[in-house]
Design a protein around this motif. Sequence first.
Motif, PDB file in Angstrom:
ATOM      1  N   PRO A 177      -7.357  -5.364  14.892  1.00 28.25           N
ATOM      2  CA  PRO A 177      -8.693  -4.803  14.673  1.00 28.25           C
ATOM      3  C   PRO A 177      -8.835  -3.291  14.841  1.00 28.25           C
ATOM      4  O   PRO A 177      -9.846  -2.730  14.427  1.00 28.25           O
ATOM      5  N   VAL A 178      -7.841  -2.627  15.419  1.00 25.71           N
ATOM      6  CA  VAL A 178      -7.938  -1.181  15.596  1.00 25.71           C
ATOM      7  C   VAL A 178      -7.247  -0.503  14.412  1.00 25.71           C
ATOM      8  O   VAL A 178      -6.146  -0.866  14.025  1.00 25.71           O
ATOM      9  N   CYS A 179      -7.926   0.466  13.841  1.00 24.97           N
ATOM     10  CA  CYS A 179      -7.362   1.195  12.708  1.00 24.97           C
ATOM     11  C   CYS A 179      -7.524   2.692  12.934  1.00 24.97           C
ATOM     12  O   CYS A 179      -8.202   3.121  13.857  1.00 24.97           O
ATOM     13  N   THR A 180      -6.878   3.461  12.091  1.00 27.27           N
ATOM     14  CA  THR A 180      -7.184   4.880  12.031  1.00 27.27           C
ATOM     15  C   THR A 180      -8.056   5.086  10.807  1.00 27.27           C
ATOM     16  O   THR A 180      -7.878   4.430   9.781  1.00 27.27           O
ATOM     17  N   LEU A 181      -9.022   5.954  10.942  1.00 31.70           N
ATOM     18  CA  LEU A 181      -9.962   6.262   9.873  1.00 31.70           C
ATOM     19  C   LEU A 181      -9.849   7.746   9.594  1.00 31.70           C
ATOM     20  O   LEU A 181      -9.988   8.560  10.517  1.00 31.70           O
ATOM     21  N   LEU A 237      -8.535   4.041   5.533  1.00 30.90           N
ATOM     22  CA  LEU A 237      -8.309   3.289   6.755  1.00 30.90           C
ATOM     23  C   LEU A 237      -6.864   2.837   6.767  1.00 30.90           C
ATOM     24  O   LEU A 237      -6.304   2.503   5.722  1.00 30.90           O
ATOM     25  N   CYS A 238      -6.267   2.796   7.944  1.00 34.09           N
ATOM     26  CA  CYS A 238      -4.887   2.350   8.071  1.00 34.09           C
ATOM     27  C   CYS A 238      -4.781   1.414   9.266  1.00 34.09           C
ATOM     28  O   CYS A 238      -5.098   1.798  10.391  1.00 34.09           O
ATOM     29  N   TYR A 239      -4.365   0.184   8.995  1.00 34.00           N
ATOM     30  CA  TYR A 239      -4.120  -0.832  10.020  1.00 34.00           C
ATOM     31  C   TYR A 239      -2.627  -1.065  10.103  1.00 34.00           C
ATOM     32  O   TYR A 239      -1.943  -1.088   9.080  1.00 34.00           O
ATOM     33  N   LEU A 240      -2.104  -1.283  11.302  1.00 26.67           N
ATOM     34  CA  LEU A 240      -0.682  -1.506  11.504  1.00 26.67           C
ATOM     35  C   LEU A 240      -0.486  -2.785  12.308  1.00 26.67           C
ATOM     36  O   LEU A 240      -1.157  -2.987  13.330  1.00 26.67           O
ATOM     37  N   SER A 241       0.421  -3.633  11.840  1.00 28.27           N
ATOM     38  CA  SER A 241       0.699  -4.872  12.570  1.00 28.27           C
ATOM     39  C   SER A 241       1.313  -4.535  13.930  1.00 28.27           C
ATOM     40  O   SER A 241       1.926  -3.477  14.111  1.00 28.27           O
ATOM     41  N   GLN A 242       1.179  -5.447  14.876  1.00 26.43           N
ATOM     42  CA  GLN A 242       1.675  -5.207  16.225  1.00 26.43           C
ATOM     43  C   GLN A 242       3.186  -5.060  16.285  1.00 26.43           C
ATOM     44  O   GLN A 242       3.709  -4.405  17.178  1.00 26.43           O
ATOM     45  N   ASP A 243       3.899  -5.632  15.306  1.00 22.25           N
ATOM     46  CA  ASP A 243       5.358  -5.479  15.288  1.00 22.25           C
ATOM     47  C   ASP A 243       5.806  -4.294  14.422  1.00 22.25           C
ATOM     48  O   ASP A 243       6.987  -4.102  14.200  1.00 22.25           O
ATOM     49  N   PHE A 244       4.864  -3.516  13.944  1.00 21.16           N
ATOM     50  CA  PHE A 244       5.117  -2.290  13.179  1.00 21.16           C
ATOM     51  C   PHE A 244       5.817  -2.519  11.835  1.00 21.16           C
ATOM     52  O   PHE A 244       6.405  -1.609  11.281  1.00 21.16           O
ATOM     53  N   THR A 245       5.739  -3.735  11.292  1.00 19.06           N
ATOM     54  CA  THR A 245       6.434  -4.017  10.030  1.00 19.06           C
ATOM     55  C   THR A 245       5.529  -3.987   8.814  1.00 19.06           C
ATOM     56  O   THR A 245       6.013  -3.869   7.692  1.00 19.06           O
ATOM     57  N   THR A 246       4.223  -4.097   9.033  1.00 15.76           N
ATOM     58  CA  THR A 246       3.293  -4.170   7.907  1.00 15.76           C
ATOM     59  C   THR A 246       2.099  -3.259   8.168  1.00 15.76           C
ATOM     60  O   THR A 246       1.574  -3.214   9.280  1.00 15.76           O
ATOM     61  N   MET A 247       1.696  -2.580   7.113  1.00 17.83           N
ATOM     62  CA  MET A 247       0.540  -1.700   7.169  1.00 17.83           C
ATOM     63  C   MET A 247      -0.443  -2.138   6.088  1.00 17.83           C
ATOM     64  O   MET A 247      -0.027  -2.516   4.995  1.00 17.83           O
TER      65      MET A 247
END
Length: 140
Positions: free
Chosen positions: A13-17, A61-71
């Motif tokens: 749920p946390v992204c960069t905007l 907006l940019c969301y990143l998976s917790q394992d850093f494999t998918t954006m």
Amino acid sequence: MPQEILAFITQNPVCTLATAEGEQPHVRGFLSNIIGGKLYFTSSTAKAVGRQLRANPKVELCYLSQDFTTMLRIRAEMRAVEDRAIKQQLIETREYLAHFSADDPSFMLLSPVNGEAWFWTLADNLREAAIERVPFQPAS
């Protein structure tokens, strides 16, 4: 909003905007709020981001998976939403909004509209332009 996108945002749920002021980009973290299958953000007209969005509503907006494999990236425009019930719900469930009232004109409820979304993985590293984009339609 497509289910795959909704599920990814729910899990991350946390992204960069990113906004822009003139030619200067500005990036900050935001917490996503999904209500009724629609994506919302909150801010204030007193903050720089509020001023930037009123002058230029285009965001990424940019969301990143917790394992850093998918954006997940979403390029859209932020639209102000005047829905007192949603504002009140967020005030009651988000401690950091407790100082607002749903009728406060400085309280901004925003939703990304008229854009596109796409997923990126390491396999796409050198082929980002070829990634399929999905239309990102307005919250209604």
